[in-house]
Design a protein around this motif. Structure first.
Motif, PDB file in Angstrom:
ATOM      1  N   PRO A 265     -18.954  35.756 -18.812  1.00 38.69           N
ATOM      2  CA  PRO A 265     -18.135  35.782 -17.588  1.00 38.69           C
ATOM      3  C   PRO A 265     -18.528  34.706 -16.581  1.00 38.69           C
ATOM      4  CG  PRO A 265     -19.550  37.714 -17.710  1.00 38.69           C
ATOM      5  CD  PRO A 265     -19.625  37.053 -19.034  1.00 38.69           C
ATOM      6  N   ALA A 266     -19.816  34.307 -16.546  1.00 44.52           N
ATOM      7  CA  ALA A 266     -20.238  33.252 -15.629  1.00 44.52           C
ATOM      8  C   ALA A 266     -19.634  31.905 -16.032  1.00 44.52           C
ATOM      9  CB  ALA A 266     -21.762  33.168 -15.594  1.00 44.52           C
ATOM     10  N   ILE A 267     -19.602  31.629 -17.331  1.00 45.58           N
ATOM     11  CA  ILE A 267     -18.988  30.378 -17.802  1.00 45.58           C
ATOM     12  C   ILE A 267     -17.502  30.375 -17.498  1.00 45.58           C
ATOM     13  CG2 ILE A 267     -18.388  29.049 -19.874  1.00 45.58           C
ATOM     14  CD1 ILE A 267     -21.090  30.028 -21.059  1.00 45.58           C
ATOM     15  N   ALA A 268     -16.835  31.513 -17.765  1.00 43.88           N
ATOM     16  CA  ALA A 268     -15.401  31.614 -17.483  1.00 43.88           C
ATOM     17  C   ALA A 268     -15.117  31.414 -16.001  1.00 43.88           C
ATOM     18  CB  ALA A 268     -14.870  32.971 -17.937  1.00 43.88           C
ATOM     19  N   PHE A 269     -15.930  32.026 -15.149  1.00 45.30           N
ATOM     20  CA  PHE A 269     -15.755  31.887 -13.704  1.00 45.30           C
ATOM     21  C   PHE A 269     -15.932  30.436 -13.272  1.00 45.30           C
ATOM     22  CE2 PHE A 269     -17.821  31.569  -9.535  1.00 45.30           C
ATOM     23  CZ  PHE A 269     -16.846  32.148  -8.720  1.00 45.30           C
ATOM     24  N   ALA A 270     -16.978  29.772 -13.763  1.00 45.46           N
ATOM     25  CA  ALA A 270     -17.266  28.398 -13.351  1.00 45.46           C
ATOM     26  C   ALA A 270     -16.159  27.444 -13.798  1.00 45.46           C
ATOM     27  CB  ALA A 270     -18.613  27.961 -13.921  1.00 45.46           C
ATOM     28  N   LEU A 271     -15.680  27.602 -15.032  1.00 43.48           N
ATOM     29  CA  LEU A 271     -14.628  26.712 -15.527  1.00 43.48           C
ATOM     30  C   LEU A 271     -13.294  26.974 -14.836  1.00 43.48           C
ATOM     31  CD1 LEU A 271     -15.428  26.628 -19.364  1.00 43.48           C
ATOM     32  CD2 LEU A 271     -15.852  24.843 -17.659  1.00 43.48           C
ATOM     33  N   ALA A 272     -12.994  28.230 -14.532  1.00 40.45           N
ATOM     34  CA  ALA A 272     -11.761  28.544 -13.802  1.00 40.45           C
ATOM     35  C   ALA A 272     -11.810  27.960 -12.395  1.00 40.45           C
ATOM     36  CB  ALA A 272     -11.552  30.056 -13.751  1.00 40.45           C
ATOM     37  N   LEU A 273     -12.962  28.066 -11.755  1.00 36.23           N
ATOM     38  CA  LEU A 273     -13.111  27.504 -10.410  1.00 36.23           C
ATOM     39  C   LEU A 273     -13.002  25.985 -10.449  1.00 36.23           C
ATOM     40  CD1 LEU A 273     -13.642  28.257  -7.455  1.00 36.23           C
ATOM     41  CD2 LEU A 273     -16.098  28.006  -7.921  1.00 36.23           C
ATOM     42  N   LEU A 274     -13.579  25.364 -11.466  1.00 33.16           N
ATOM     43  CA  LEU A 274     -13.463  23.917 -11.640  1.00 33.16           C
ATOM     44  C   LEU A 274     -11.998  23.507 -11.792  1.00 33.16           C
ATOM     45  CD1 LEU A 274     -14.740  21.090 -12.215  1.00 33.16           C
ATOM     46  CD2 LEU A 274     -14.781  21.746 -14.639  1.00 33.16           C
ATOM     47  N   ALA A 275     -11.264  24.248 -12.617  1.00 32.13           N
ATOM     48  CA  ALA A 275      -9.839  23.940 -12.813  1.00 32.13           C
ATOM     49  C   ALA A 275      -9.063  24.104 -11.513  1.00 32.13           C
ATOM     50  CB  ALA A 275      -9.261  24.852 -13.892  1.00 32.13           C
ATOM     51  N   LEU A 276      -9.367  25.132 -10.751  1.00 29.57           N
ATOM     52  CA  LEU A 276      -8.681  25.350  -9.477  1.00 29.57           C
ATOM     53  C   LEU A 276      -8.946  24.204  -8.502  1.00 29.57           C
ATOM     54  CD1 LEU A 276      -6.993  27.107  -7.585  1.00 29.57           C
ATOM     55  CD2 LEU A 276      -9.087  28.354  -6.991  1.00 29.57           C
ATOM     56  N   LEU A 277     -10.192  23.770  -8.412  1.00 30.92           N
ATOM     57  CA  LEU A 277     -10.535  22.655  -7.521  1.00 30.92           C
ATOM     58  C   LEU A 277      -9.835  21.365  -7.959  1.00 30.92           C
ATOM     59  CD1 LEU A 277     -14.349  23.360  -6.994  1.00 30.92           C
ATOM     60  CD2 LEU A 277     -12.495  23.731  -5.349  1.00 30.92           C
ATOM     61  N   ALA A 278      -9.735  21.160  -9.267  1.00 34.67           N
ATOM     62  CA  ALA A 278      -9.031  19.973  -9.774  1.00 34.67           C
ATOM     63  C   ALA A 278      -7.555  20.013  -9.379  1.00 34.67           C
ATOM     64  CB  ALA A 278      -9.165  19.891 -11.292  1.00 34.67           C
ATOM     65  N   MET A 279      -6.945  21.177  -9.439  1.00 33.62           N
ATOM     66  CA  MET A 279      -5.536  21.296  -9.056  1.00 33.62           C
ATOM     67  C   MET A 279      -5.342  21.081  -7.559  1.00 33.62           C
ATOM     68  SD  MET A 279      -4.208  24.423 -11.440  1.00 33.62           S
ATOM     69  CE  MET A 279      -4.901  24.641 -13.063  1.00 33.62           C
ATOM     70  N   VAL A 280      -6.273  21.597  -6.766  1.00 35.22           N
ATOM     71  CA  VAL A 280      -6.207  21.365  -5.322  1.00 35.22           C
ATOM     72  C   VAL A 280      -6.240  19.872  -5.023  1.00 35.22           C
ATOM     73  CG1 VAL A 280      -7.437  21.663  -3.136  1.00 35.22           C
ATOM     74  CG2 VAL A 280      -7.191  23.605  -4.695  1.00 35.22           C
ATOM     75  N   TYR A 281      -7.071  19.132  -5.763  1.00 37.15           N
ATOM     76  CA  TYR A 281      -7.225  17.697  -5.525  1.00 37.15           C
ATOM     77  C   TYR A 281      -6.019  16.900  -6.020  1.00 37.15           C
ATOM     78  CZ  TYR A 281      -9.214  12.991  -5.654  1.00 37.15           C
ATOM     79  OH  TYR A 281      -9.417  11.649  -5.476  1.00 37.15           O
ATOM     80  N   PHE A 282      -5.575  17.173  -7.248  1.00 36.88           N
ATOM     81  CA  PHE A 282      -4.530  16.349  -7.860  1.00 36.88           C
ATOM     82  C   PHE A 282      -3.107  16.807  -7.518  1.00 36.88           C
ATOM     83  CE2 PHE A 282      -8.131  15.341 -10.643  1.00 36.88           C
ATOM     84  CZ  PHE A 282      -8.029  13.958 -10.687  1.00 36.88           C
ATOM     85  N   TYR A 283      -2.947  18.083  -7.182  1.00 36.24           N
ATOM     86  CA  TYR A 283      -1.607  18.621  -6.916  1.00 36.24           C
ATOM     87  C   TYR A 283      -1.626  19.386  -5.594  1.00 36.24           C
ATOM     88  CZ  TYR A 283      -1.592  17.504 -11.868  1.00 36.24           C
ATOM     89  OH  TYR A 283      -1.733  16.839 -13.061  1.00 36.24           O
ATOM     90  N   SER A 284      -1.988  18.666  -4.541  1.00 33.10           N
ATOM     91  CA  SER A 284      -2.256  19.297  -3.249  1.00 33.10           C
ATOM     92  C   SER A 284      -1.028  19.991  -2.653  1.00 33.10           C
ATOM     93  CB  SER A 284      -2.804  18.259  -2.260  1.00 33.10           C
ATOM     94  OG  SER A 284      -1.920  17.149  -2.162  1.00 33.10           O
ATOM     95  N   LEU A 285       0.155  19.390  -2.799  1.00 33.01           N
ATOM     96  CA  LEU A 285       1.350  20.006  -2.209  1.00 33.01           C
ATOM     97  C   LEU A 285       1.688  21.328  -2.888  1.00 33.01           C
ATOM     98  CD1 LEU A 285       3.707  16.933  -1.577  1.00 33.01           C
ATOM     99  CD2 LEU A 285       2.421  18.272   0.109  1.00 33.01           C
ATOM    100  N   LEU A 286       1.553  21.379  -4.203  1.00 35.05           N
ATOM    101  CA  LEU A 286       1.850  22.618  -4.912  1.00 35.05           C
ATOM    102  C   LEU A 286       0.800  23.697  -4.637  1.00 35.05           C
ATOM    103  CD1 LEU A 286       3.084  21.163  -8.320  1.00 35.05           C
ATOM    104  CD2 LEU A 286       4.460  22.254  -6.544  1.00 35.05           C
ATOM    105  N   THR A 287      -0.461  23.300  -4.529  1.00 36.43           N
ATOM    106  CA  THR A 287      -1.483  24.295  -4.191  1.00 36.43           C
ATOM    107  C   THR A 287      -1.301  24.770  -2.751  1.00 36.43           C
ATOM    108  OG1 THR A 287      -3.037  22.493  -3.703  1.00 36.43           O
ATOM    109  CG2 THR A 287      -3.216  23.535  -5.846  1.00 36.43           C
ATOM    110  N   LEU A 288      -0.856  23.883  -1.870  1.00 29.73           N
ATOM    111  CA  LEU A 288      -0.563  24.290  -0.492  1.00 29.73           C
ATOM    112  C   LEU A 288       0.575  25.311  -0.479  1.00 29.73           C
ATOM    113  CD1 LEU A 288      -1.167  23.850   2.531  1.00 29.73           C
ATOM    114  CD2 LEU A 288       0.552  22.023   2.513  1.00 29.73           C
ATOM    115  N   LEU A 289       1.595  25.076  -1.303  1.00 29.29           N
ATOM    116  CA  LEU A 289       2.701  26.029  -1.417  1.00 29.29           C
ATOM    117  C   LEU A 289       2.198  27.376  -1.926  1.00 29.29           C
ATOM    118  CD1 LEU A 289       5.770  26.616  -1.391  1.00 29.29           C
ATOM    119  CD2 LEU A 289       5.881  25.693  -3.715  1.00 29.29           C
TER     120      LEU A 289
END
Length: 430
Positions: A383-407
């Motif tokens: 579960p720690a690996i899953a949590f870390a990778l999911a959080l990494l993916a979320l941060l990547a989306m915030v950075y690359f797709y900021s308007l959609l994450t803002l929505l």
């Protein structure tokens, strides 16, 4: 009446799980080539495959311990109360409600590929109407339909691999394979997630599984293994047929690939595209099952209008949730393109994964005596690996797709504010 019918076996659970996701093999993932190239997307996919293996083995503990149609919403409610439940429920709805119109658009695109006189949007809307009606027939009928469609979709993918693999050329796969470097890998994460997204939707039919200790676990794990093998095989095979630039912007990469091998006017090309509809239908149908159960569960707990929890007396299906979900999906496909729908759906997914792993950790601490028919292996590492990778993916989306994450987060903030100032729902026991 708010009871759901128990009618599903482990085979049904496997079929629903694979069916929920298998359309991801048919389209959507190839959009990742446009931001990462073949090698960049492959690396992103391997990272996401690790995420899903560790997540599903951990998430199954929650599903078997709390078999509730609300899925992540129900687990977060037990662990964190109403505020956690709202976040999990909102993210799950976004994941499933936006995945469905993306698949509907692909269905319309496949139909247009087969019959150019058919427009994409009317075909997509027609799909919503047909498969909502099928779901209104009842869960057992819907599950058997899902099983048939899933088996046909897998057979079609194996046929595709068999036809295309002899034409694989490494020079094609390695043509400009890493054009955007490591930044492209992170930008491609949502398109890699698309290969597995909505798999946790099995949780939404947990109340309808016949009482068998390992039924849900068997369904989850066998579905995950099936999907992982198919995803990697399809991606690598298609990548070796031609330069990725030719396939990175369309919603029908598989029939287009077959067309390049056999010729666009070859009857087998048209036949393949026709059969390819099975994979899209399997996911479209399965996700309709899942989002309707999520809306049903949220309404039953008082977080959505009570009418969404109405169940038909004869068929025992949440018919209001089915109809409202279809209306919202049709609106979404009219307003957004496939890429945006995919990204919004995957943003919702990774938020669900982050919250679910936090829920697992909390319940292990606060309720150590809870009945857990299936326990996450290698706890706390998986579960720690899953949590870390999911959080990494979320941060990547915030950075690359900021308007959609803002929505996405703007909608979440609005929901939280509405909840803050309205009469609080009464929590019932799960």
């Amino acid at each position: 009446m708010s009871e759901l019918k128990k009618a599903l076996s482990p085979v049904h659970v496997w079929a629903i799980g694979v069916g929920l996701v298998i359309s991801g093999e048919y389209f959507g993932w190839n959009l990742g080539w446009g931001v990462a190239g073949t090698l960049g997307l492959l690396i992103a996919t391997l990272i996401i495959t690790v995420l899903y293996f560790t997540f599903i083995f951990s998430f199954t503990e929650l599903t078997t311990a709390i078999p509730n149609a609300g899925g992540p919403f129900a687990y977060a409610l037990k662990a964190f109360g109403s505020w956690g439940a709202i976040i999990a429920g909102y993210a799950t709805l976004i994941e499933f409600l936006f995945a469905t119109p993306a698949i509907a658009l692909a269905l319309g695109s496949y139909m247009h590929f087969l019959y150019p006189s058919i427009d994409v949007i009317p075909a997509a809307i027609t799909g919503y109407i047909i498969f909502t009606l099928i779901n209104l027939l009842g869960i057992q009928e819907a599950a058997w339909f899902s099983l048939i469609m899933t088996v046909l979709a897998i057979a079609e993918l194996l046929l595709f691999i068999g036809v295309a693999a002899p034409h694989f050329q490494m020079s094609n796969f390695l043509h400009n394979p890493f054009p955007f470097g490591w930044a492209g890998v992170f930008a491609a994460l949502p398109f890699a997630i698309w290969l597995f997204v909505c798999l946790e939707g099995i949780a939404m039919v947990a109340e309808e599984v016949k009482d068998e200790k390992w039924a849900l676990a068997k369904g989850y794990i066998s579905a995950l293994l099936t999907l992982a093998l198919l995803a990697l095989a399809v991606m690598i095979t298609v990548g070796g047929i031609t330069s990725w630039e030719q396939l990175s912007t369309i919603d029908y990469p598989l029939p287009e690939s077959i067309g390049l091998i056999l010729g666009q006017n070859n009857p087998l090309t048209k036949l393949f595209a026709s059969v390819g509809l099975f994979g899209l239908i399997a996911s479209f149908h399965g996700i309709i099952i899942s989002y309707s159960r999520q809306m049903f569960a949220l309404a039953r707990q008082g977080y959505l209008p009570a009418s969404l929890a109405k169940v038909s007396s004869k068929r025992q299906v949440p018919y209001v949730a089915l109809l409202v979900g279809a209306g919202l999906g049709i609106l979404a496909l009219l307003l957004l393109d496939t890429s945006k729908l995919v990204i919004l759906s995957t943003i919702g997914a990774v938020v669900v994964y982050v919250v679910s792993m936090l829920t697992l950790f909390r319940l292990r601490k606060t309720e150590p005596g809870m009945n857990r028919p299936f326990k996450a292996p290698f706890y706390p590492y998986f579960p720690a690996i899953a949590f870390a990778l999911a959080l990494l993916a979320l941060l990547a989306m915030v950075y690359f797709y900021s308007l959609l994450t803002l929505l996405f987060f703007g909608g979440l903030l609005l929901i939280l504010l509405i909840y803050r100032f309205q009469k609080k729902p009464t929590q019932s026991s799960l």
